[in-house]
Write a protein that holds these residues in place. Structure first.
Motif: not given
Length: 95
Positions: A1-16, A42-55
């Motif tokens: 998964m690219t960072n772009g699609s991860l950001q898209s998924d994080l945006q979708t999560l936040h929107e719901h 807090d994760l939307v629009g940030r370039d966070a480390d995958p470990d931080v995203v997972a946590e």
């Protein structure tokens, strides 16, 4: 998964999660969802480390586990969709 699609998924999560704030949600459920929304936002629009995203997404999953019902069908659908998206994000960042 690219960072772009991860950001898209994080945006979708936040929107719901944010969509539930416009619904008549039971008070206890609203608190859990509100905390989850803040973490996801807090994760939307940030370039966070995958470990931080997972946590942090793991925290979202834990918070949403406390929500049995919102007492509003549309909000329940958003919570269920958020759970699904969060699980997909965790699968992606853990691989």
């Amino acid at each position: 998964m690219t960072n772009g699609s991860l950001q898209s998924d994080l945006q979708t999560l936040h929107e719901h999660l944010a969509a539930t704030s416009e619904r008549p949600v039971e008070r206890t459920a609203s608190r859990w969802i509100g905390e989850a929304e803040a973490i996801a936002g807090d994760l939307v629009g940030r370039d966070a480390d995958p470990d931080v995203v997972a946590e942090r997404v793991g925290h979202v999953v834990d918070l949403l586990a406390n929500v049995e019902t919102t007492e509003d069908a549309a909000a329940d659908e958003h919570v269920d969709a958020a759970r699904t998206v969060a699980a997909e994000i965790l699968e992606t960042v853990d691989t």
